[in-house]
Design an enzyme around this catalytic site. Structure first.
Site, PDB file in Angstrom:
ATOM      1  CD  GLU A  56       7.396  12.082 -15.645  1.00 54.85           C
ATOM      2  OE1 GLU A  56       6.376  12.677 -15.307  1.00 54.85           O
ATOM      3  OE2 GLU A  56       8.474  12.661 -15.877  1.00 54.85           O
ATOM      4  CB  SER A  75      11.252  22.485 -15.988  1.00 55.04           C
ATOM      5  OG  SER A  75      10.365  23.593 -16.048  1.00 55.04           O
ATOM      6  CE  LYS A  86      10.295  19.820 -12.059  1.00 53.46           C
ATOM      7  NZ  LYS A  86       9.171  19.343 -11.350  1.00 53.46           N
ATOM      8  CG  HIS A 135      -1.633  -1.244   1.491  1.00 51.95           C
ATOM      9  ND1 HIS A 135      -2.880  -1.542   0.989  1.00 51.95           N
ATOM     10  CD2 HIS A 135      -1.248  -2.344   2.196  1.00 51.95           C
ATOM     11  CE1 HIS A 135      -3.231  -2.749   1.391  1.00 51.95           C
ATOM     12  NE2 HIS A 135      -2.262  -3.261   2.117  1.00 51.95           N
TER      13      HIS A 135
END
Ligand code: ARG
Length: 463
Positions: A288, A275, A281, A154
């Site tokens: 992804e 970014s 970043k 979890h």
């Protein structure tokens, strides 16, 4: 006038021609189409349907056409599909002899053959890539046998694990993925050629000879089935969907692990992106995107399942729509595996951070329970006692390690001084020696087994 124009009074409307054409998509199959046509020519020769000289001429010209298509020297525009394009080009080059190629054949068995040839090839390429992927996972596991990470259920702290055990979990998933592709390969390695439009032919063709030429282990036993079904593509895309699901989960682990609160691993700059607005970043876009592209593969599986649903036997033009999902899926999975292999070779492991987190969250709770079980306390009672200790710690802001023996004994007189040894992180991980567990020896055995499996599979050409 097209090659099928005999029964028509007028030529095809331009709109219909454009709408029905599949050449932009299926031109990818040219080399398989020619491979199939060469075998078909040899079958025609063996049945004395054409003579040696004709066969020779057809085969040489087909080989030239293949070279020319590869070199972009054949104009494929405005052709209906790759089969027509190649046949028309053959006739353009050698006239009437070329018109004999399509004897005892239909585009219906031709496309079923081309797709099987293509898919066989791609399964081999993909299996090789999965194999390399597994090699990298195994390498990481072997190199990092001492590193401990928190294990989650979890996404909550559960029990600590060896990092190697984590990577090997994925190793076995990809092993099954490769085996699944091998199963698809075995089932689809059946030659449909000679089924013709749907009924077979009255001409004397030796289908078994053709199958041998093309490396098929069997011929299809029913001509109607052979031209009608696309289950082999569906099975393939289903297997690729499962594979992408695994890749997507590993991608997600990496996204989590590189996030600053975790900082378990770092990806080298060359495999990350920045970014456009936030200068600080460094993003894990590669994984992804793999996670994102998984959606296309599932979509493609559903696209073809839906196309095939409720089609009456035999061939229906709907089936022409099977190629886009097939080709796109192969390209995406190949691309994803290739870049993932490199990415994994470009991660830095932050052993300290992993250990810090592994120490958190009452990681030894199950070990304390086992301690009492060893002293013959029924498991459920032991579970309750340790649960009460956790509650006590939470109330007092204490950890297992900071409790005194006296405090432990207030919960059960069975706790003795050796309890503190059981609370050590290494002991907790290394002692899980049940086969397949995360213990030290169990891990070694697992690594040996993984190596053995790869070695055996390598000998069998990864399939
Ligand atoms: N381009 C077609 C396809 O990919 C080939 C088969 C065409 N057969 C036919 N009877 N129109 O499905």
């Amino acid at each position: 006038m097209s090659l099928w124009g005999g029964r028509f009074k007028e030529s095809i409307d331009k709109l219909v021609e454009d709408f029905t054409s599949s050449i932009k998509v299926d031109k990818k199959l040219y080399k398989y189409d020619i491979e199939g046509s060469i075998a078909h020519t040899k079958m025609l020769l063996k049945g004395n349907i054409i003579n040696e000289e004709e066969a020779e001429k057809i085969i040489t010209t087909l080989k030239e056409i293949e070279k020319d298509i590869r070199g972009d020297k054949v104009n494929l525009l405005r052709k209906e599909d790759i089969h027509m394009a190649i046949e028309e080009e053959l006739i353009k080059r050698i006239g009437d002899i070329g018109k004999k190629l399509h004897t005892a054949r239909s585009r219906n068995d031709q496309i079923a053959l081309d797709e099987r040839l293509y898919q066989r090839d791609k399964i081999k390429e993909l299996s090789k890539l999965i194999f390399s992927f597994q090699e990298v996972l195994l390498e990481i596991a072997e190199r990092n046998q001492e590193i401990i990470i928190p294990g989650f259920t979890h996404l909550q702290y559960a029990q600590p694990l060896l990092l190697a055990h984590y990577f090997l979990a994925y190793f076995w998933m990809f092993q099954r993925d490769r085996e699944r592709l091998g199963d698809v390969y075995k089932r689809m390695n059946v030659m449909p050629l000679g089924s013709c439009a749907l009924a077979g032919t009255s001409l004397p063709i030796d289908r078994k000879y053709g199958a041998r030429l093309l490396g098929f282990s069997k011929i299809s036993p029913n001509s109607l089935d052979a031209v009608s079904d696309r289950d082999y593509i569906i099975e393939f895309l289903a297997s690729l969907s499962i594979l992408m699901m695994h890749l997507s989960r590993l991608s997600e682990e990496i996204v989590i692990w590189v996030s600053p609160p975790f900082s378990f691993i770092e990806i080298r700059d060359a495999f990350t992106t920045g970014s456009s607005i936030m200068p600080q970043k460094k993003n894990p876009d590669v994984v992804e995107l793999i996670r994102g592209k998984t959606g296309h593969i599932y979509g493609n599986l559903f696209s073809i399942l839906t196309t095939m649903k409720a089609l009456p036997l035999s061939y229906n033009r709907d089936m022409q729509e099977d190629k886009k999902p097939l080709f796109e899926s192969v390209d995406i999975v190949k691309g994803s595996l290739k870049i993932f292999i490199q990415l994994l070779k470009n991660i830095k492991i932050n052993k300290k951070r992993m250990r810090e987190e592994a120490e958190k969250g009452f990681f030894a709770a199950t070990d304390l329970t086992d301690y009492l079980v060893e002293k013959k306390v029924p498991f459920r009672n032991a579970h309750r006692i340790v649960g009460e200790i956790v509650k006590y710690c939470l109330e007092k802001g204490k950890s297992f390690k900071s409790l005194t023996l006296k405090e432990y004994q207030s919960f059960s007189s069975l706790f003795k001084g050796d309890i503190f040894d059981r609370l050590k992180l290494d002991r907790c991980v290394f002692s899980k020696e049940s086969p397949g567990g995360t213990g030290k020896k169990a891990l070694k055995e697992q690594i040996d087994l993984a190596k053995q499996v790869l070695k055996e599979n390598f000998r069998k050409n990864n399939l």
